[in-house]
Design a protein around this motif. Structure first.
Motif, mmCIF file in Angstrom:
data_model
loop_
_atom_site.group_PDB
_atom_site.id
_atom_site.type_symbol
_atom_site.label_atom_id
_atom_site.label_comp_id
_atom_site.label_asym_id
_atom_site.label_seq_id
_atom_site.Cartn_x
_atom_site.Cartn_y
_atom_site.Cartn_z
ATOM 1 N N THR A 1 -6.374 4.947 -2.636
ATOM 2 C CA THR A 1 -5.334 3.915 -2.638
ATOM 3 C C THR A 1 -3.942 4.530 -2.661
ATOM 4 O O THR A 1 -3.009 3.996 -2.058
ATOM 5 N N ALA A 2 -3.770 5.677 -3.327
ATOM 6 C CA ALA A 2 -2.463 6.350 -3.338
ATOM 7 C C ALA A 2 -2.091 6.828 -1.935
ATOM 8 O O ALA A 2 -0.948 6.681 -1.501
ATOM 9 N N LEU A 3 -3.040 7.416 -1.204
ATOM 10 C CA LEU A 3 -2.755 7.880 0.157
ATOM 11 C C LEU A 3 -2.441 6.707 1.082
ATOM 12 O O LEU A 3 -1.564 6.806 1.950
ATOM 13 N N ILE A 4 -3.145 5.598 0.904
ATOM 14 C CA ILE A 4 -2.866 4.428 1.726
ATOM 15 C C ILE A 4 -1.450 3.917 1.460
ATOM 16 O O ILE A 4 -0.703 3.576 2.386
ATOM 17 N N ALA A 5 -1.048 3.867 0.191
ATOM 18 C CA ALA A 5 0.303 3.405 -0.147
ATOM 19 C C ALA A 5 1.361 4.352 0.404
ATOM 20 O O ALA A 5 2.429 3.913 0.841
ATOM 21 N N GLU A 6 1.110 5.682 0.362
ATOM 22 C CA GLU A 6 2.063 6.644 0.918
ATOM 23 C C GLU A 6 2.252 6.458 2.417
ATOM 24 O O GLU A 6 3.303 6.828 2.954
ATOM 25 N N SER A 7 1.276 5.899 3.102
ATOM 26 C CA SER A 7 1.385 5.654 4.540
ATOM 27 C C SER A 7 1.974 4.279 4.829
ATOM 28 O O SER A 7 1.882 3.789 5.963
ATOM 29 N N ASP A 8 2.596 3.630 3.824
ATOM 30 C CA ASP A 8 3.221 2.309 3.983
ATOM 31 C C ASP A 8 2.216 1.248 4.409
ATOM 32 O O ASP A 8 2.506 0.380 5.238
ATOM 33 N N LEU A 9 1.009 1.303 3.841
ATOM 34 C CA LEU A 9 -0.013 0.306 4.105
ATOM 35 C C LEU A 9 -0.437 -0.338 2.787
ATOM 36 O O LEU A 9 -0.213 0.225 1.712
ATOM 37 N N THR A 10 -1.065 -1.506 2.872
ATOM 38 C CA THR A 10 -1.505 -2.232 1.686
ATOM 39 C C THR A 10 -3.030 -2.179 1.601
ATOM 40 O O THR A 10 -3.710 -2.709 2.481
ATOM 41 N N PRO A 11 -3.589 -1.532 0.555
ATOM 42 C CA PRO A 11 -5.054 -1.423 0.467
ATOM 43 C C PRO A 11 -5.675 -2.632 -0.228
ATOM 44 O O PRO A 11 -5.115 -3.198 -1.164
#
Length: 388
Positions: free
Chosen positions: A192-202
């Protein structure tokens, strides 16, 4: 004044301003060979971009200039002054104004600031030269401040326009898009941290997985390395491990129990041989499951529903003691060899493994048992397990 040209040149004012902010003034000796290094050093210090690196005021710069002149052995010279009366000593140097002469007058400036005008045959007349109109120190300072403000305003507008243009081009090009990172196999928190760093919502969806440890990401949607719009919602399928047999309360309807077992990813099985008498559970309702609730089994494994036959009928009157009832053989089909062997041995049975299948594995699954589940058996009896 040392080189005859400004230190920064460029195609537009914005580029000149950028060089002012990000580049040091080049040494004058690069354009005027022969200038001493001490002059280069003084120029670099006087034009340092960091204010702490410059002389604190004009007096300190003057002292440094005099010290450099002394080290280089330069002679002291007086300050050249224009001819005529000295200007008022108000601390401000004013530019000389142009002298206006009528086109029909033949005039010539003299070293003493006078103008000789021809008067035809009657000779000439000498008249004082027109003095330029001088500005007061306050007016000159106000003009300079206005000029600085206008220049600063234009520079701010140019920087803002360039920033807006660059941001718009970036956003219309690649700025709106990002790449879906590869997070399969990572734990929930790191993914979830990597997804947030890519400006996406998990979003998290939990599901049972036979081959993925609990709390690890088994799959993502969309697929890794896919270009997606920033702010989009992506789904992480997080493993809960092997499915567990659900808790079916005693007395539940068979249809409800089957639905719960299917929802857990398992296969409900009803067998007439698994019916039992029960005085607490009405006939046709579920007494329990086999395996027991909470047991983790491979996905799709069979779960037997043990249903009630109702209350056991009263035995006929007899003076002899009824023979002891034999225990029921448990259901082990679908379990691993080790799990089934451990369960049967804990109930006192001897276990014999049949690995007659040509492609069977040593740690395979039980596909058959003899005696069958629900048959009467005594402790010490041999149970043959067919393993694939």
């Amino acid at each position: 004044m040392l080189t005859g040209q400004p230190p920064y040149t460029a195609d537009n004012p914005l580029s000149v301003a950028y060089r002012h902010v990000n580049e040091d003034v080049p040494p004058p000796s690069a354009l005027v060979p022969g200038l001493p290094p001490a002059v280069d050093e003084l120029v670099a210090r006087a034009t340092a971009r960091d204010p702490d690196g410059r002389p604190v005021d004009a007096e300190h710069l003057r002292r440094e200039l005099l010290a450099v002149a002394d080290r280089l052995g330069l002679p002291r010279t007086g300050v050249p002054r224009p001819p005529g009366p000295p200007p008022p000593d108000d601390g401000v140097t004013l530019p000389a104004g142009p002298r206006r002469v009528r086109p029909d007058a033949a005039a010539e400036a003299t070293p003493h600031g006078t103008r000789v005008q021809a008067r035809g045959a009657h000779g000439t007349a000498v008249t004082p030269a027109a003095e330029p109109e001088a500005l007061s120190r306050a007016e000159l300072g106000a003009q300079r401040r206005r000029g600085r403000r206008v220049f600063a305003l234009w520079m701010v507008l140019l920087v803002l326009l360039a920033a807006l243009a660059g941001t718009g081009a970036w956003w219309l090009g690649s700025g709106r898009w990002t790449t879906m990172p590869a997070v399969a196999g990572l734990d929930r928190e790191r993914a979830t941290a990597l997804i947030a760093e890519s400006d996406l919502t998990p979003t998290i969806t939990e599901r049972a997985e036979d081959d993925v440890a609990p709390d690890l990401v088994a799959e993502v949607t969309p697929a890794p390395e896919t270009r997606v719009l920033r702010g989009s919602t992506v789904t992480l399928f997080v493993s809960t491990g092997r499915p567990a047999v659900p808790d079916v309360p005693a007395g539940s309807a068979v249809a409800d129990a089957e639905a719960a077992i299917r929802e857990a990813g398992l296969t409900p099985v009803r067998s007439t041989g698994a019916d039992e008498y029960s005085s607490d559970v009405p006939a046709g309702a579920v007494i329990r499951t086999d395996p027991q609730p909470g047991t983790r089994v491979p996905g799709g494994s069979a779960v037997t529903l043990v249903t009630s036959r109702g209350a056991e009928p009263a035995p006929p009157p007899t003076t002899e003691a009824p023979p002891p009832s034999s225990p029921s053989m448990p259901f082990v089909i679908g379990m691993s060899t080790d799990e089934a062997e451990e369960l049967l041995e804990s109930q006192g049975y001897d276990v014999e493994i049949d690995r007659s299948f040509p492609f069977g594995r040593r740690d395979g699954r039980v596909v058959g048992q003899d005696p069958s589940a629900g048959d009467s058996a005594e402790p010490g009896d041999t149970v043959t397990l067919t393993v694939l």
